[in-house]
Design a protein around this motif. Structure first.
Motif, PDB file in Angstrom:
ATOM      1  N   ILE A 122      43.372  37.258  51.316  1.00  0.00           N
ATOM      2  CA  ILE A 122      43.051  35.873  51.681  1.00  0.00           C
ATOM      3  C   ILE A 122      44.145  35.005  52.658  1.00  0.00           C
ATOM      4  CG2 ILE A 122      44.637  34.787  49.871  1.00  0.00           C
ATOM      5  CD1 ILE A 122      42.254  32.556  49.672  1.00  0.00           C
ATOM      6  N   ASN A 123      45.097  36.050  52.655  1.00  0.00           N
ATOM      7  CA  ASN A 123      46.086  35.644  53.805  1.00  0.00           C
ATOM      8  C   ASN A 123      46.173  36.774  55.234  1.00  0.00           C
ATOM      9  OD1 ASN A 123      47.462  33.516  52.422  1.00  0.00           O
ATOM     10  ND2 ASN A 123      48.162  34.817  51.050  1.00  0.00           N
ATOM     11  N   ASN A 124      45.014  37.312  54.907  1.00  0.00           N
ATOM     12  CA  ASN A 124      44.799  38.511  56.092  1.00  0.00           C
ATOM     13  C   ASN A 124      45.906  39.665  56.006  1.00  0.00           C
ATOM     14  OD1 ASN A 124      43.043  39.133  58.195  1.00  0.00           O
ATOM     15  ND2 ASN A 124      44.385  38.311  59.699  1.00  0.00           N
ATOM     16  N   LYS A 125      46.423  39.991  54.881  1.00  0.00           N
ATOM     17  CA  LYS A 125      47.382  41.089  54.770  1.00  0.00           C
ATOM     18  C   LYS A 125      46.514  42.243  54.276  1.00  0.00           C
ATOM     19  CE  LYS A 125      51.441  38.410  53.896  1.00  0.00           C
ATOM     20  NZ  LYS A 125      52.729  38.351  52.974  1.00  0.00           N
ATOM     21  N   LYS A 126      46.841  43.433  54.638  1.00  0.00           N
ATOM     22  CA  LYS A 126      46.065  44.631  54.312  1.00  0.00           C
ATOM     23  C   LYS A 126      46.475  45.166  52.849  1.00  0.00           C
ATOM     24  CE  LYS A 126      44.704  45.694  59.076  1.00  0.00           C
ATOM     25  NZ  LYS A 126      44.840  46.483  60.096  1.00  0.00           N
ATOM     26  N   TYR A 127      45.605  45.785  52.241  1.00  0.00           N
ATOM     27  CA  TYR A 127      45.991  46.418  50.839  1.00  0.00           C
ATOM     28  C   TYR A 127      45.067  47.432  50.587  1.00  0.00           C
ATOM     29  CZ  TYR A 127      49.144  42.200  49.741  1.00  0.00           C
ATOM     30  OH  TYR A 127      49.960  41.481  49.877  1.00  0.00           O
ATOM     31  N   ASN A 160      36.068  40.321  39.603  1.00  0.00           N
ATOM     32  CA  ASN A 160      36.188  38.560  39.847  1.00  0.00           C
ATOM     33  C   ASN A 160      36.641  37.867  38.730  1.00  0.00           C
ATOM     34  OD1 ASN A 160      35.361  38.840  42.613  1.00  0.00           O
ATOM     35  ND2 ASN A 160      33.149  38.613  41.989  1.00  0.00           N
ATOM     36  N   PHE A 161      36.211  38.280  37.482  1.00  0.00           N
ATOM     37  CA  PHE A 161      36.692  37.548  36.168  1.00  0.00           C
ATOM     38  C   PHE A 161      38.011  37.819  35.989  1.00  0.00           C
ATOM     39  CE2 PHE A 161      37.197  37.389  31.469  1.00  0.00           C
ATOM     40  CZ  PHE A 161      36.491  36.297  31.276  1.00  0.00           C
ATOM     41  N   SER A 162      38.533  38.850  36.552  1.00  0.00           N
ATOM     42  CA  SER A 162      40.004  39.352  36.327  1.00  0.00           C
ATOM     43  C   SER A 162      40.930  38.053  36.782  1.00  0.00           C
ATOM     44  CB  SER A 162      40.226  40.523  36.838  1.00  0.00           C
ATOM     45  OG  SER A 162      40.370  40.599  38.212  1.00  0.00           O
ATOM     46  N   GLN A 163      40.435  37.466  38.039  1.00  0.00           N
ATOM     47  CA  GLN A 163      41.312  36.585  38.772  1.00  0.00           C
ATOM     48  C   GLN A 163      42.710  36.934  39.325  1.00  0.00           C
ATOM     49  OE1 GLN A 163      40.390  32.833  39.239  1.00  0.00           O
ATOM     50  NE2 GLN A 163      38.674  34.029  38.694  1.00  0.00           N
ATOM     51  N   ASN A 190      37.073  32.521  45.229  1.00  0.00           N
ATOM     52  CA  ASN A 190      36.503  33.119  44.048  1.00  0.00           C
ATOM     53  C   ASN A 190      36.143  34.569  43.902  1.00  0.00           C
ATOM     54  OD1 ASN A 190      36.944  30.641  42.450  1.00  0.00           O
ATOM     55  ND2 ASN A 190      35.277  30.029  43.634  1.00  0.00           N
ATOM     56  N   GLU A 191      36.707  35.315  44.868  1.00  0.00           N
ATOM     57  CA  GLU A 191      36.454  36.603  45.109  1.00  0.00           C
ATOM     58  C   GLU A 191      37.386  37.569  45.330  1.00  0.00           C
ATOM     59  OE1 GLU A 191      33.371  39.434  48.116  1.00  0.00           O
ATOM     60  OE2 GLU A 191      34.200  37.524  48.770  1.00  0.00           O
ATOM     61  N   TYR A 192      37.333  38.597  44.427  1.00  0.00           N
ATOM     62  CA  TYR A 192      38.310  39.866  44.341  1.00  0.00           C
ATOM     63  C   TYR A 192      37.947  41.046  44.601  1.00  0.00           C
ATOM     64  CZ  TYR A 192      41.191  35.763  42.317  1.00  0.00           C
ATOM     65  OH  TYR A 192      41.763  34.726  42.098  1.00  0.00           O
ATOM     66  N   LYS A 193      38.810  41.874  45.238  1.00  0.00           N
ATOM     67  CA  LYS A 193      38.047  43.272  45.592  1.00  0.00           C
ATOM     68  C   LYS A 193      39.193  44.403  45.120  1.00  0.00           C
ATOM     69  CE  LYS A 193      34.900  42.229  49.103  1.00  0.00           C
ATOM     70  NZ  LYS A 193      34.401  42.381  50.644  1.00  0.00           N
ATOM     71  N   ILE A 194      38.765  45.470  44.875  1.00  0.00           N
ATOM     72  CA  ILE A 194      39.635  46.599  44.674  1.00  0.00           C
ATOM     73  C   ILE A 194      39.572  48.108  45.697  1.00  0.00           C
ATOM     74  CG2 ILE A 194      39.540  46.241  42.128  1.00  0.00           C
ATOM     75  CD1 ILE A 194      37.495  48.456  41.844  1.00  0.00           C
ATOM     76  N   GLY A 195      38.811  47.718  46.601  1.00  0.00           N
ATOM     77  CA  GLY A 195      38.949  48.642  47.808  1.00  0.00           C
ATOM     78  C   GLY A 195      37.836  49.871  47.391  1.00  0.00           C
TER      79      GLY A 195
END
Length: 226
Positions: A122-127, A160-163, A190-195
């Motif tokens: 969300i802060n435009n950092k790469k992971y 997404n449920f993991s927050q 409200n969105e999360y990703k694992i790549g």
């Protein structure tokens, strides 16, 4: 006399070089079919010993679909061990050549990993969250935090449920189930990703090259859409 000495020394060196070259050119890893003759080119004075060196007997008991691995010792004048060869004996198989065009669709137990990607939070950092695990392309994700995963929607919902908290992923790799953890990255409110890129199934068109009647297996080449 000096000339004769030089000739003798040169001859000895050439013979010595020939032995070194012959040993060096031997394949370190040898694969043969069960029941086949094993032939290795060697000079006089070079001996090879092992349980199945001379002939891979057809009576050798190999379980269905298994292989037998052995070590062969290369010795100089049957005294000095100079090299070790790896011998793999594989079962004889009968196949039927085909060449037919086919269309296939393969369904997985969970979701199939088809690729990995770097993501921005969300802060435009790469992971790359997946880098903390051994999950790779071709693995099947079947559970996430104890919840069964049957399709991509299930996976997205649980991530997404993991927050953004650490999650535990059960997956199948090389016919073995493993569990590893990683931390999803927040990419929006409200969105999360694992790549990981995943798909529910694989489909495509190709050519059926041959069929193995004994084990009921087939091999195909072509273009596949994951």
């Amino acid at each position: 006399m000096k000339i004769y000495k030089k000739i003798i020394i040169l001859t000895i060196l050439l013979v010595f070089y020939a032995y070194i070259a012959n040993i060096a050119l031997m394949e370190n890893n040898i694969v043969v079919f069960e029941g086949s003759q094993l032939n290795i080119n060697k000079m006089f004075g070079i001996n090879i010993s092992g349980n199945n060196y001379e002939v891979m007997q057809a009576s050798t008991q190999l379980s269905e679909g298994t292989e037998k691995n052995e070590k062969l010792d290369v010795k100089l004048f049957n005294t000095f061990k100079v090299k070790e060869l790896n011998l793999k004996v594989i079962p004889q198989r009968e196949v039927v050549p085909l060449g037919n065009s086919v269309a296939l669709k393969v369904y997985t137990k969970g979701v199939l990993v088809v690729g990995t990607t770097e993501i921005k939070d969300i802060n435009n950092k790469k992971y790359k969250p997946f880098e903390t695990t051994n999950i790779k392309e071709g693995d099947e994700i079947i559970e996430l935090n104890g919840k069964v995963i049957t399709n991509t929607e299930d996976l997205i919902k649980q991530v997404n449920f993991s927050q953004g908290k650490e999650i535990y992923i059960k997956y199948i790799t090389d016919d073995e189930e493993k569990i590893e953890s990683l931390t999803p990255v927040q990419v929006s409110k409200n969105e999360y990703k694992i790549g990981l890129w995943v798909r529910d199934a694989a489909a495509g068109v190709g050519t059926l090259t041959f069929y193995e009647p004994k084990r009921g297996r087939f091999w195909s080449i072509g273009s596949w859409n994951f």
